[in-house]
Design a protein around this motif. Structure first.
Motif, PDB file in Angstrom:
ATOM      1  N   ALA A  75       0.892  -1.258  -0.022  1.00 37.73           N
ATOM      2  CA  ALA A  75       0.063   0.123  -0.146  1.00 37.73           C
ATOM      3  C   ALA A  75       0.908   1.304   0.034  1.00 37.73           C
ATOM      4  CB  ALA A  75      -1.125  -0.033   1.190  1.00 37.73           C
ATOM      5  N   ALA A  76       1.852   1.307   0.658  1.00 34.91           N
ATOM      6  CA  ALA A  76       2.844   2.262   1.103  1.00 34.91           C
ATOM      7  C   ALA A  76       3.541   2.568  -0.509  1.00 34.91           C
ATOM      8  CB  ALA A  76       3.990   1.931   2.013  1.00 34.91           C
ATOM      9  N   ALA A  77       3.891   1.556  -1.044  1.00 31.64           N
ATOM     10  CA  ALA A  77       4.591   1.391  -2.270  1.00 31.64           C
ATOM     11  C   ALA A  77       3.514   2.121  -3.507  1.00 31.64           C
ATOM     12  CB  ALA A  77       4.910  -0.015  -2.981  1.00 31.64           C
ATOM     13  N   LEU A  78       2.405   1.771  -3.553  1.00 34.99           N
ATOM     14  CA  LEU A  78       1.394   2.168  -4.513  1.00 34.99           C
ATOM     15  C   LEU A  78       1.000   3.613  -4.158  1.00 34.99           C
ATOM     16  CD1 LEU A  78      -1.137  -0.550  -4.586  1.00 34.99           C
ATOM     17  CD2 LEU A  78       0.244  -0.094  -6.473  1.00 34.99           C
ATOM     18  N   ARG A  79       1.254   4.156  -2.922  1.00 35.93           N
ATOM     19  CA  ARG A  79       0.975   5.531  -2.517  1.00 35.93           C
ATOM     20  C   ARG A  79       2.038   6.338  -3.104  1.00 35.93           C
ATOM     21  NH1 ARG A  79       2.028   8.400   2.333  1.00 35.93           N
ATOM     22  NH2 ARG A  79       0.863  10.374   2.193  1.00 35.93           N
ATOM     23  N   THR A  80       3.195   5.888  -2.954  1.00 33.88           N
ATOM     24  CA  THR A  80       4.743   6.591  -3.549  1.00 33.88           C
ATOM     25  C   THR A  80       4.304   6.912  -4.854  1.00 33.88           C
ATOM     26  OG1 THR A  80       5.977   4.471  -3.671  1.00 33.88           O
ATOM     27  CG2 THR A  80       5.879   5.971  -1.214  1.00 33.88           C
ATOM     28  N   ALA A  81       4.032   5.881  -5.655  1.00 38.22           N
ATOM     29  CA  ALA A  81       3.830   5.916  -7.081  1.00 38.22           C
ATOM     30  C   ALA A  81       2.788   7.131  -7.417  1.00 38.22           C
ATOM     31  CB  ALA A  81       3.452   4.621  -7.777  1.00 38.22           C
ATOM     32  N   ARG A  82       1.826   7.174  -6.668  1.00 36.54           N
ATOM     33  CA  ARG A  82       0.924   8.012  -6.905  1.00 36.54           C
ATOM     34  C   ARG A  82       1.422   9.453  -6.640  1.00 36.54           C
ATOM     35  NH1 ARG A  82      -2.791   3.753  -4.783  1.00 36.54           N
ATOM     36  NH2 ARG A  82      -3.669   2.719  -6.576  1.00 36.54           N
ATOM     37  N   LEU A  83       2.150   9.516  -5.337  1.00 35.71           N
ATOM     38  CA  LEU A  83       2.673  10.719  -4.959  1.00 35.71           C
ATOM     39  C   LEU A  83       3.714  11.407  -5.820  1.00 35.71           C
ATOM     40  CD1 LEU A  83       3.184  10.199  -1.059  1.00 35.71           C
ATOM     41  CD2 LEU A  83       1.737  11.916  -2.221  1.00 35.71           C
ATOM     42  N   THR A  84       4.453  10.519  -6.597  1.00 39.39           N
ATOM     43  CA  THR A  84       5.454  11.109  -7.653  1.00 39.39           C
ATOM     44  C   THR A  84       5.088  10.934  -8.884  1.00 39.39           C
ATOM     45  OG1 THR A  84       6.377   8.752  -7.573  1.00 39.39           O
ATOM     46  CG2 THR A  84       7.193  10.306  -5.797  1.00 39.39           C
ATOM     47  N   SER A  85       3.724  10.733  -9.156  1.00 38.08           N
ATOM     48  CA  SER A  85       3.363  10.669 -10.619  1.00 38.08           C
ATOM     49  C   SER A  85       4.117   9.688 -11.401  1.00 38.08           C
ATOM     50  CB  SER A  85       3.385  11.851 -11.259  1.00 38.08           C
ATOM     51  OG  SER A  85       2.495  13.007 -10.583  1.00 38.08           O
ATOM     52  N   GLY A  86       4.160   8.567 -10.954  1.00 34.77           N
ATOM     53  CA  GLY A  86       5.182   7.452 -11.355  1.00 34.77           C
ATOM     54  C   GLY A  86       6.649   7.577 -11.500  1.00 34.77           C
ATOM     55  N   LEU A  87       6.950   8.760 -10.799  1.00 33.66           N
ATOM     56  CA  LEU A  87       8.773   8.703 -11.046  1.00 33.66           C
ATOM     57  C   LEU A  87       9.205   7.544 -10.048  1.00 33.66           C
ATOM     58  CD1 LEU A  87       9.020  12.646 -10.746  1.00 33.66           C
ATOM     59  CD2 LEU A  87       9.623  10.852 -12.691  1.00 33.66           C
ATOM     60  N   VAL A  88       8.641   7.136  -9.095  1.00 31.84           N
ATOM     61  CA  VAL A  88       9.054   5.937  -8.257  1.00 31.84           C
ATOM     62  C   VAL A  88       8.252   4.771  -8.498  1.00 31.84           C
ATOM     63  CG1 VAL A  88       9.367   5.129  -6.013  1.00 31.84           C
ATOM     64  CG2 VAL A  88      10.135   7.628  -6.502  1.00 31.84           C
ATOM     65  N   ASP A  89       8.351   3.613  -9.126  1.00 34.51           N
ATOM     66  CA  ASP A  89       7.182   2.822  -9.317  1.00 34.51           C
ATOM     67  C   ASP A  89       7.876   1.428  -8.749  1.00 34.51           C
ATOM     68  OD1 ASP A  89       5.851   0.465 -10.774  1.00 34.51           O
ATOM     69  OD2 ASP A  89       5.371   2.358 -12.168  1.00 34.51           O
ATOM     70  N   PRO A  90       6.928   0.822  -7.840  1.00 38.64           N
ATOM     71  CA  PRO A  90       7.419  -0.730  -7.408  1.00 38.64           C
ATOM     72  C   PRO A  90       7.752  -1.774  -8.266  1.00 38.64           C
ATOM     73  CG  PRO A  90       5.049  -0.282  -7.022  1.00 38.64           C
ATOM     74  CD  PRO A  90       5.556   0.962  -7.618  1.00 38.64           C
ATOM     75  N   THR A  91       7.352  -1.646  -9.954  1.00 37.74           N
ATOM     76  CA  THR A  91       7.306  -2.617 -10.671  1.00 37.74           C
ATOM     77  C   THR A  91       8.688  -2.362 -11.584  1.00 37.74           C
ATOM     78  OG1 THR A  91       6.010  -1.221 -12.279  1.00 37.74           O
ATOM     79  CG2 THR A  91       4.884  -2.474 -10.982  1.00 37.74           C
ATOM     80  N   THR A  92       9.593  -1.801 -11.137  1.00 37.08           N
ATOM     81  CA  THR A  92      10.863  -1.698 -11.889  1.00 37.08           C
ATOM     82  C   THR A  92      11.622  -2.985 -11.394  1.00 37.08           C
ATOM     83  OG1 THR A  92      11.738  -0.377 -10.018  1.00 37.08           O
ATOM     84  CG2 THR A  92      10.826   0.728 -11.997  1.00 37.08           C
ATOM     85  N   GLY A  93      11.279  -3.874 -10.695  1.00 36.77           N
ATOM     86  CA  GLY A  93      12.208  -5.129 -10.278  1.00 36.77           C
ATOM     87  C   GLY A  93      12.594  -5.954 -11.617  1.00 36.77           C
ATOM     88  N   GLY A  94      11.767  -5.983 -12.678  1.00 36.66           N
ATOM     89  CA  GLY A  94      12.233  -6.519 -13.942  1.00 36.66           C
ATOM     90  C   GLY A  94      13.224  -6.120 -14.388  1.00 36.66           C
ATOM     91  N   ALA A  95      13.740  -4.922 -14.349  1.00 34.04           N
ATOM     92  CA  ALA A  95      14.890  -4.111 -14.770  1.00 34.04           C
ATOM     93  C   ALA A  95      16.374  -5.005 -14.465  1.00 34.04           C
ATOM     94  CB  ALA A  95      15.192  -2.671 -14.438  1.00 34.04           C
ATOM     95  N   ALA A  96      16.208  -5.437 -13.106  1.00 33.82           N
ATOM     96  CA  ALA A  96      17.464  -6.061 -12.369  1.00 33.82           C
ATOM     97  C   ALA A  96      17.562  -7.386 -13.249  1.00 33.82           C
ATOM     98  CB  ALA A  96      17.354  -6.381 -11.058  1.00 33.82           C
ATOM     99  N   TRP A  97      16.590  -8.229 -13.581  1.00 32.75           N
ATOM    100  CA  TRP A  97      16.596  -9.485 -14.026  1.00 32.75           C
ATOM    101  C   TRP A  97      17.104  -9.243 -15.557  1.00 32.75           C
ATOM    102  CZ3 TRP A  97      11.519 -12.568 -12.495  1.00 32.75           C
ATOM    103  CH2 TRP A  97      11.557 -12.991 -11.024  1.00 32.75           C
ATOM    104  N   ARG A  98      16.687  -8.097 -16.223  1.00 31.65           N
ATOM    105  CA  ARG A  98      17.002  -7.828 -17.561  1.00 31.65           C
ATOM    106  C   ARG A  98      18.503  -7.717 -17.963  1.00 31.65           C
ATOM    107  NH1 ARG A  98      13.083  -7.943 -21.214  1.00 31.65           N
ATOM    108  NH2 ARG A  98      14.287  -6.901 -22.900  1.00 31.65           N
ATOM    109  N   ALA A  99      18.983  -6.709 -16.860  1.00 29.42           N
ATOM    110  CA  ALA A  99      20.327  -6.261 -16.966  1.00 29.42           C
ATOM    111  C   ALA A  99      21.261  -7.680 -16.401  1.00 29.42           C
ATOM    112  CB  ALA A  99      20.640  -5.301 -15.906  1.00 29.42           C
TER     113      ALA A  99
END
Length: 298
Positions: A75-99
């Motif tokens: 819930a906190a992660a979703l709130r931060t995404a909305r507070l920052t208009s998507g500049l912070v996003d909890p779904t960026t974990g796939g970037a680690a795997w791709r890298a």
């Protein structure tokens, strides 16, 4: 993130209260929160709820009831995404795997791939979504420790460092005095603020602080999935909670030179230090509410 890192939950030797008889209680609270966070989201634990979720989502959509701690962190992660208009996003974990697999960067899927029913603790997550909750879990841990202490011991102050963030509990005057006490600096020796600056922020009602050094490849721009190219060597943000401060600090690195005005417009305060391109000159900007050098708390 390019390399998953565990959240820095508050350590039992770092929480500080001026009430000597309550120090043990504060340490026990910190240890309790540390264990809760580790079981919920520690990426290095194959049995943490987050590790299991991410593995399941590799192959199929996920529809599951999660534990109460993970639900609150989500819930906190979703709130931060909305507070920052998507500049912070909890779904960026796939970037680690791709890298790690040497694959091209790809934009984060976004929080539209998540559906959380918080009262029921039910999470729906689309296939292929990989969550990274390290930063928000770190800040949530600090806020939770401070909140539990304030509920159990009203009227007493507490300073809670957790990784790169810091939260306070108790009356502002008492918390500010604790923050300004000799040797009481910001979170970590490399990111410490002057005690007077942190005390002034607490006096002004800022109960959360985040200090984020240049993140290098560890912070992802959700719009591209690539490492954020931050112009800032160091960002310090103070807000109403550690979760908010951490969100704005991370977003500032993604946003770049426009960050100071944006952070101020969000109702937070910050100090931003960077090097001008092509020179060795350092640039330091502060929002209007940030204490000036040498300022002391009232």
């Amino acid at each position: 993130m390019s390399i998953p890192t565990p959240p820095g939950a508050p350590g039992t030797g770092t929480v500080r209260t001026p009430a000597a008889d309550l120090q043990g209680e504060a340490c026990r609270l910190a240890e309790r929160v540390r264990n809760e966070v580790s079981c919920a989201v520690a990426p290095e634990r194959i049995d943490s709820e987050l590790s299991l979720l991410n593995r399941f989502a590799e192959h199929e959509d996920v529809d599951v009831v999660v534990g109460p701690v993970l639900a609150e962190i989500l819930a906190a992660a979703l709130r931060t995404a909305r507070l920052t208009s998507g500049l912070v996003d909890p779904t960026t974990g796939g970037a680690a795997w791709r890298a790690q697999d040497g694959l091209p960067a790809r934009p984060a899927p976004g929080i539209g791939h998540l559906d959380l029913d918080l009262p029921a603790r039910r999470l729906r997550m689309r296939r292929g979504t990989v969550l990274d909750l390290a930063e928000v879990a770190e800040a949530w841990a600090a806020d939770r420790t401070a909140r539990l202490f304030a509920e159990a011991f009203p009227g007493h102050a507490l300073v809670v460092p957790a990784g790169g963030v810091l939260a306070v509990a108790g009356p502002p005057a008492a918390a500010a005095a604790l923050a300004a006490a000799p040797g009481r600096t910001g979170p970590g020796p490399d990111t410490a603020l002057a005690p007077g600056a942190w005390a002034g922020l607490v006096t002004a009602g800022r109960r959360g602080l985040a200090v984020l050094q240049r993140p290098g490849g560890a912070l992802v721009d959700p719009a591209t999935g690539a490492a954020a190219e931050s112009p800032w060597d160091r960002v310090a943000v103070a807000a109403g909670s550690a979760v908010e401060a951490q969100a704005y600090a991370c977003a500032a690195h993604v946003l770049g030179w426009d960050a100071p005005g944006w952070v101020a417009a969000c109702g937070a305060d910050g100090e931003f230090t960077g090097t001008r391109p092509g020179t060795v000159l350092r640039r330091r900007l502060r929002t209007p509410g940030w204490p000036q050098p040498g300022a002391r708390a009232a």
